[in-house]
Scaffold this motif. Structure first.
Motif, PDB file in Angstrom:
ATOM      1  N   ASP A  11      -3.891  22.436  23.954  1.00 13.02           N
ATOM      2  CA  ASP A  11      -4.123  21.946  25.317  1.00 13.02           C
ATOM      3  C   ASP A  11      -5.335  21.024  25.416  1.00 13.02           C
ATOM      4  O   ASP A  11      -5.545  20.413  26.476  1.00 13.02           O
ATOM      5  CB  ASP A  11      -4.348  23.116  26.292  1.00 13.02           C
ATOM      6  N   ARG A  12      -6.168  20.982  24.377  1.00 13.90           N
ATOM      7  CA  ARG A  12      -7.351  20.108  24.439  1.00 13.90           C
ATOM      8  C   ARG A  12      -6.926  18.685  24.780  1.00 13.90           C
ATOM      9  O   ARG A  12      -5.993  18.141  24.193  1.00 13.90           O
ATOM     10  CB  ARG A  12      -8.078  20.085  23.087  1.00 13.90           C
ATOM     11  N   VAL A  13      -7.647  18.079  25.691  1.00 16.09           N
ATOM     12  CA  VAL A  13      -7.447  16.658  25.981  1.00 16.09           C
ATOM     13  C   VAL A  13      -8.485  15.906  25.155  1.00 16.09           C
ATOM     14  O   VAL A  13      -9.682  16.207  25.239  1.00 16.09           O
ATOM     15  CB  VAL A  13      -7.639  16.372  27.484  1.00 16.09           C
ATOM     16  N   LEU A  14      -8.042  14.957  24.364  1.00 13.92           N
ATOM     17  CA  LEU A  14      -8.946  14.320  23.404  1.00 13.92           C
ATOM     18  C   LEU A  14      -9.234  12.855  23.721  1.00 13.92           C
ATOM     19  O   LEU A  14     -10.082  12.241  23.065  1.00 13.92           O
ATOM     20  CB  LEU A  14      -8.365  14.445  21.986  1.00 13.92           C
ATOM     21  N   ASN A  15      -8.532  12.318  24.699  1.00 14.80           N
ATOM     22  CA  ASN A  15      -8.769  10.915  25.051  1.00 14.80           C
ATOM     23  C   ASN A  15      -9.132  10.809  26.528  1.00 14.80           C
ATOM     24  O   ASN A  15      -8.593  11.564  27.364  1.00 14.80           O
ATOM     25  CB  ASN A  15      -7.513  10.079  24.783  1.00 14.80           C
TER      26      ASN A  15
ATOM     27  N   THR B 185     -13.226  14.112  19.960  1.00 14.34           N
ATOM     28  CA  THR B 185     -13.039  13.049  20.955  1.00 14.34           C
ATOM     29  C   THR B 185     -13.634  11.730  20.487  1.00 14.34           C
ATOM     30  O   THR B 185     -13.475  10.718  21.156  1.00 14.34           O
ATOM     31  CB  THR B 185     -13.724  13.424  22.277  1.00 14.34           C
ATOM     32  N   GLY B 186     -14.339  11.767  19.389  1.00 18.00           N
ATOM     33  CA  GLY B 186     -14.964  10.550  18.880  1.00 18.00           C
ATOM     34  C   GLY B 186     -16.387  10.349  19.367  1.00 18.00           C
ATOM     35  O   GLY B 186     -17.122   9.518  18.821  1.00 18.00           O
ATOM     36  N   LEU B 187     -16.802  11.092  20.379  1.00 19.30           N
ATOM     37  CA  LEU B 187     -18.174  10.965  20.885  1.00 19.30           C
ATOM     38  C   LEU B 187     -18.752  12.344  21.129  1.00 19.30           C
ATOM     39  O   LEU B 187     -18.029  13.292  21.455  1.00 19.30           O
ATOM     40  CB  LEU B 187     -18.196  10.199  22.222  1.00 19.30           C
ATOM     41  N   ASP B 188     -20.072  12.466  21.019  1.00 17.18           N
ATOM     42  CA  ASP B 188     -20.754  13.657  21.507  1.00 17.18           C
ATOM     43  C   ASP B 188     -20.871  13.528  23.020  1.00 17.18           C
ATOM     44  O   ASP B 188     -20.918  12.410  23.559  1.00 17.18           O
ATOM     45  CB  ASP B 188     -22.134  13.776  20.872  1.00 17.18           C
TER      46      ASP B 188
ATOM     47  N   PRO C 114     -12.964  13.642  28.057  1.00 16.74           N
ATOM     48  CA  PRO C 114     -12.817  14.827  27.205  1.00 16.74           C
ATOM     49  C   PRO C 114     -14.158  15.303  26.646  1.00 16.74           C
ATOM     50  O   PRO C 114     -14.979  14.495  26.203  1.00 16.74           O
ATOM     51  CB  PRO C 114     -11.888  14.342  26.084  1.00 16.74           C
ATOM     52  N   GLY C 115     -14.348  16.594  26.695  1.00 16.57           N
ATOM     53  CA  GLY C 115     -15.584  17.179  26.184  1.00 16.57           C
ATOM     54  C   GLY C 115     -15.403  17.720  24.780  1.00 16.57           C
ATOM     55  O   GLY C 115     -14.302  17.675  24.212  1.00 16.57           O
ATOM     56  N   THR C 116     -16.501  18.217  24.236  1.00 12.94           N
ATOM     57  CA  THR C 116     -16.462  18.782  22.889  1.00 12.94           C
ATOM     58  C   THR C 116     -16.681  20.289  22.957  1.00 12.94           C
ATOM     59  O   THR C 116     -17.421  20.781  23.813  1.00 12.94           O
ATOM     60  CB  THR C 116     -17.567  18.174  22.003  1.00 12.94           C
ATOM     61  N   SER C 117     -16.043  21.015  22.065  1.00 14.93           N
ATOM     62  CA  SER C 117     -16.251  22.465  22.013  1.00 14.93           C
ATOM     63  C   SER C 117     -17.551  22.755  21.278  1.00 14.93           C
ATOM     64  O   SER C 117     -18.130  21.871  20.629  1.00 14.93           O
ATOM     65  CB  SER C 117     -15.099  23.136  21.282  1.00 14.93           C
ATOM     66  N   PHE C 118     -17.970  24.009  21.353  1.00 16.69           N
ATOM     67  CA  PHE C 118     -19.226  24.389  20.681  1.00 16.69           C
ATOM     68  C   PHE C 118     -19.143  24.171  19.171  1.00 16.69           C
ATOM     69  O   PHE C 118     -20.173  24.009  18.516  1.00 16.69           O
ATOM     70  CB  PHE C 118     -19.599  25.839  21.001  1.00 16.69           C
ATOM     71  N   LEU C 119     -17.936  24.148  18.641  1.00 17.54           N
ATOM     72  CA  LEU C 119     -17.799  23.945  17.197  1.00 17.54           C
ATOM     73  C   LEU C 119     -18.074  22.500  16.797  1.00 17.54           C
ATOM     74  O   LEU C 119     -18.215  22.197  15.612  1.00 17.54           O
ATOM     75  CB  LEU C 119     -16.388  24.358  16.746  1.00 17.54           C
TER      76      LEU C 119
END
Lengths: 929, 78
Positions: free
Chosen positions: A292-296, A711-714, A682-687
């Motif tokens: 379900d992660r949205v990556l873009n 996502t390509g970015l922090d 899109p955000g990043t997970s703690f990992l």
């Protein structure tokens, strides 16, 4: 980097006087009480062992760790034999080798020889010991009775129990008892028929097991193994990082194959958790890689349009364009943003900087608004700083523990295990909670003194307790005289001593018999070092801030502050609530809790940031919603918070978000709020994050990326790009540089750097020249504000009261296996334990309404209604119902009200007058209509 | 800003500071609102007072007068 292997000393460390002895000719000095086994490891001598591990007390069952001691008969077990001065120990002799081989032969005669296909191959202590003792044959053969065909228990979603591989060392049973404190496991049967049993052969899933993973961690064979290891094989490298769930902030080794997580293993060197974990941190990390992660990035003109995937550049330019148009038309104050307690300090700092510097206003708030904002206010007023006073280890020195409005076994389970350990050692427990939480009747603990306070009656109760302290002469006069303000104490003491504050006078408000209140007050004031631990049952009230100050008053009056074992300790809900507040997320405060009207503080930031900062406070979240409805607030940047699910009075939030021209959501998943958004970043997970989290004990822990950003970015890079697009150039070479800026501008963080954190593991702020390695206990010699300040805490009943139409009081909270709005835990196998929110109701209230457990019921307040299934339980007091808020389908916040804490606008989630009736309707946002 | 929200919030603040005693209570209310309310919220409060202040605690009305005076002074100084 390879796998991190932590040394297992076999038995726990001790604190006694130094004792010197000789082991295999090596002289070693260890504390008195240390086992010979541990002393040997300290000397670099490894004694074979199976039933011993240093997280558990010695058991002495496997007979593998036998040693010879000069002058003593036989071959004592080194794990159960304490060191003695001058002792001479031999750990490796022909006699010992023969004995050990004999023991191993017996073990292996009833153990499947499937090492090559075993999930634990390469990570099996039995395999290691067979090698260590030189096992070359099993003279007994394998034809006799054995357990090879014993059926596996695979009911737990995260680990299997394979009794065929069990050596009955009892490490799992002891881990459940000693480390976790749940006592779910036992050795059932006798002799050859003995077997490990969860709750009398229920199977793990249906037993009392809380899936903390302590048993899996302790198991020396493949008997208890993570399913991910069975599926993927052994990991190849470890990365130390910090859990992203509750405010305990457990340290974990992310054990990896390439960029895939194989398992999360609690790290013994992590000071917050010392090798323990809970079901969320240990196992429920799968959401981070969920489909379900949205990556873009995605944008849309109207919320009725479909989302359109775009590049980062287009998303940033689009967002900046809309924000600028709105500000040109409606003014600088027409936009704002919200930071997230799920994000790192560095990410939060950059977002609040973007808002203050690039948006040009102070309209920044954080999800702490809805949980511990009263803690920030209350502790700052009384002690001078907005944080808990102790480290977690402090509870081991407490004689009396008062838990108020918190349910640590569910909300902060790893800390709860520490607390239960202390309680099993004899500390006394006072629980103030409408519900009979699990701590009240936890196994092998003295019975708690449970004060079932009426929802809304907290301040009345704390005043009544303080009244007993003052009027019965239990004030610690010396402490108050030396450490606190004379005048504020005198004013408070006169107020609190008034007869109207007596427990008897306040019985109707507290709902607690006066005799119990007096007993609790006497115990807290005279029972030795007494510590207060509290949660959202304190803060989420219309008098949440008053209650926090009431707790601080009580601690100061009794001298229970400024040393180990005492203190006032908020149990923070999210992993970085403390940090997000520290980083200047409140609209009135710059990083380090300095008010925006403070010219000197503002000047520091203006100089470094190169921009003027508004001297007026900005809008809080509920104020933003209100301003949106009047048309003066038109756009919002929301970092990692699902406002439309988590805020109270949901209809109002929906209306407000729909009234805005541009809603930007930065998150892992589409959620209730993104349904009303125009931009999704899109955000990043703690990992994937690189930075720091600050836990409830002010401990700053490193969060290290175990895999590249998906996502390509922090996330901090996204904020930097948006700020730059808005005309305020902002950039950092890395997250470490952000922390350097925080340290340069924030006195309590001035000694913090990634280098130091990597070197020391963690530090607790204040960390500066005065305390270069941090501050475990605060207010030791003096309060941060100088003298402790007592505040008069008049009890003002909430206007939300039970009525004929709404005769019950609803209070909401969370449960062990789920976390807040459930965005993370609902995307893991934790749903097997809590697939839906249910309404807990007292048997009498249920009977009056013809309700049985499992019935669908309508829960209605003056704000709205929803439906859910009922669970009849006598843990609820009569007149009070309870539910959780983990599933969006429940829409529980359609029912909660607009009321909030007088000082901070923290919502009053804990008191809503409701009616409950049977229904055959399915939940469907009736209130939204 | 919604008038009923501001009214309720201001009165809650007054309920707390009422215990501070004569002379200090209104000052406490004013200081709290000054510290935590965004300017448009203060303006909303003044509008409530100007509309007659119905339902507002007298301490709030007293505090609002002091706040407005200070706001005017600050605006004049600017």
């Amino acid at each position: 980097m390879g796998l991190i292997h932590e040394t297992d000393f076999g038995t726990p460390g001790r604190d006694g006087e130094p004792v010197s002895l000789e082991i295999d000719g090596i002289t070693v000095t260890v504390p008195q009480g240390t086992s010979v086994m541990r002393a040997a490891m300290e000397a670099g001598v490894s004694v074979p062992k199976l039933c011993a591990t240093d997280s558990l007390e010695a058991f002495g069952s496997c007979r593998l760790c036998l040693v010879e001691i000069d002058g003593r008969k036989g071959t004592p077990a080194s794990c159960t034999t304490p060191v003695a001065p001058g002792m001479k120990v031999s750990t490796h002799t022909k006699r010992l080798a023969d004995l050990r081989r004999g023991v191993m032969e017996l073990y292996i005669s009833d153990h499947p020889l499937d090492c090559l296909t075993c999930a634990a191959n390469g990570d099996c202590e039995l395999q290691d010991m067979a090698g260590a003792v030189g096992l070359r044959e099993v003279r007994y053969g394998y034809g006799g009775a054995n357990h090879f065909d014993a059926p596996k228990d695979e009911s737990n979603p995260y680990f299997t129990f394979d009794p065929a591989k069990c050596i009955l060392c009892s490490r799992c049973v002891r881990a459940c008892d000693e480390v976790q404190g749940t006592f779910a496991l036992t050795v059932d049967g006798r002799g050859f028929g003995s077997q490990i049993s969860p709750g009398g052969f229920d199977g793990f899933l249906d037993s009392e097991c809380v899936s903390c993973g302590a048993c899996v961690q302790a198991c020396p064979t493949a008997t208890l193994t993570e399913k991910s290891v069975i599926e993927m094989g052994q990991p190849e490298r470890s990365v130390l990082t910090t859990c992203a769930y509750c405010g305990v902030g457990c340290s974990f080794k992310a054990e990896m194959q390439g960029n895939e997580v194989v398992r999360m293993v609690p790290y013994k060197g992590g000071v917050a958790n010392e090798g323990h974990s809970c079901v969320k941190g240990r196992f429920a990390w799968g959401y981070a890689v969920h489909r379900d992660r949205v990556l873009n990035p995605m944008i849309r003109e109207r919320i009725t349009d479909p989302w359109r995937e775009v590049s980062w550049d287009e998303a940033i330019a689009y967002t900046a364009g809309r924000f600028r148009v709105i500000q040109e038309k409606y003014g600088r104050g027409a936009i704002g943003g919200i930071t997230s307690s799920r994000c790192t300090n560095e990410e939060v700092y950059v977002v609040q900087k973007m808002i203050r510097a690039a948006f040009g206003n102070n309209n920044v708030d954080t999800c702490a608004r809805v949980c511990h904002s009263p803690t920030g206010y209350g502790l700052k007023q009384t002690f001078g700083t907005s944080a808990g006073t102790q480290d977690f280890r402090s509870v081991a020195k407490s004689e009396v523990i008062m838990v108020i409005g918190a349910n640590p076994t569910d909300g902060h389970p790893v800390f709860a295990s520490r607390m239960k350990k202390r309680l099993r050692q004899g500390a006394r427990l006072i629980v103030v909670d409408p519900r009979r939480i699990d701590l009240v009747n936890a196994p092998h603990m003295p019975k708690a003194l449970h004060l079932p306070v009426r929802p809304g009656g907290n301040v009345a109760l704390i005043n009544a307790i303080a009244h007993v302290v003052v009027t019965e002469g239990l004030v610690n006069e010396a402490f108050v005289r030396e450490r606190c303000e004379d005048d504020s104490f005198a004013r408070w003491a006169a107020f609190i001593a008034e007869p109207r504050n007596a427990p008897e006078a306040l019985e109707d408000s507290t709902g607690v018999p006066a005799a119990q209140v007096r007993e609790a007050a006497r115990l807290y004031a005279t029972g030795g070092d007494a510590a207060i631990y509290y949660g959202l049952g304190v803060t989420e009230h219309s008098q949440g801030s008053t209650m926090v100050m009431g707790l601080a008053n009580l601690a100061m009056a009794t001298g229970n502050i400024g040393r180990e074992g005492v203190g006032v300790n908020p149990l923070r809900g999210q992993n970085n609530v403390q940090g997000s507040c520290d980083m200047g997320s409140f609209p009135h405060e710059l990083p380090g809790y300095r008010h925006v009207s403070d010219d000197a503080a503002r000047g520091l930031f203006e100089k470094v940031w190169g921009v003027k900062i508004e001297p007026e406070p900005g809008l809080r979240i509920p104020n933003m919603m209100s301003a949106a409805l009047d048309g003066s607030f038109r756009a919002i940047f929301i970092q990692g918070e699902d406002l439309a699910q988590s805020e109270p009075n949901t209809k109002n939030v929906y209306d407000a978000l729909q009234a805005m021209d541009c809603v930007v959501v930065q998150d892992l998943f589409l959620n209730e709020t993104s349904g009303l958004a125009h931009v999704f970043l899109p955000g990043t997970s703690f990992l994937e994050k690189d930075g720091t989290f600050t836990n409830a004990e002010r401990r700053i822990n490193r969060v290290r990326p175990v895999m590249p950003s998906k996502t390509g970015l922090d996330e901090w890079q996204v904020a930097c790009r948006l700020a730059t697009a808005l005309g305020y150039p902002m950039s950092y070479p890395n997250a470490s540089a952000i922390m350097d800026e925080i340290a340069a501008l924030t006195p309590t963080f001035s000694g913090v750097s990634f280098d130091k954190l990597d070197r020391l593991g963690s530090v607790q702020w204040p960390c500066n020249d005065a305390a270069p390695e941090g501050t475990p206990i605060m207010h030791m010699d003096h309060f941060v504000r100088g003298k402790g300040h007592f505040v008069v805490t008049e009890f003002v009943p909430t206007p939300e009261r039970a009525t004929r139409m709404y005769p019950l009081i609803l209070t909401t909270g969370r449960i062990l296996t789920q976390y807040n709005v459930g965005a993370q835990t609902r995307r893991t196998d934790n749903v097997v334990w809590h697939p839906e929110d249910v309404l807990e109701i007292h048997p009498h209230d249920a009977e009056e309404r013809g309700i049985a457990s499992g019935d669908r019921v309508m829960l209605a307040s003056r704000m709205g209604s929803t439906t859910l299934h009922a669970l009849i339980t006598d843990r609820m007091p009569q007149g009070v119902v309870y539910t959780t808020f983990h599933h969006p389908i429940t829409e529980i916040n359609f029912v909660t009200t607009e009321l909030s804490d007088w000082a901070t606008n923290c919502p009053e989630y804990k008191v809503t007058a409701v009616q409950v009736t049977r229904t055959n309707l399915q939940v469907d946002a009736e209130a939204a209509e | 800003m919604d008038g009923s929200d501001l009214n309720r919030m201001a009165n809650q603040i007054a309920d707390f500071f009422a215990a501070s005693g004569d002379g200090e209570a209104a000052k406490g209310v004013a200081a709290h609102i000054r510290s935590f309310w965004e300017p448009r919220m203060r303006q909303g409060l003044y509008r409530l007072v100007d509309a007659g202040g119905e339902g507002l605690d007298p301490l709030v009305i007293e505090a609002a007068a002091a706040l407005r005076k200070a706001d005017k002074a600050a605006a004049g100084a600017a």
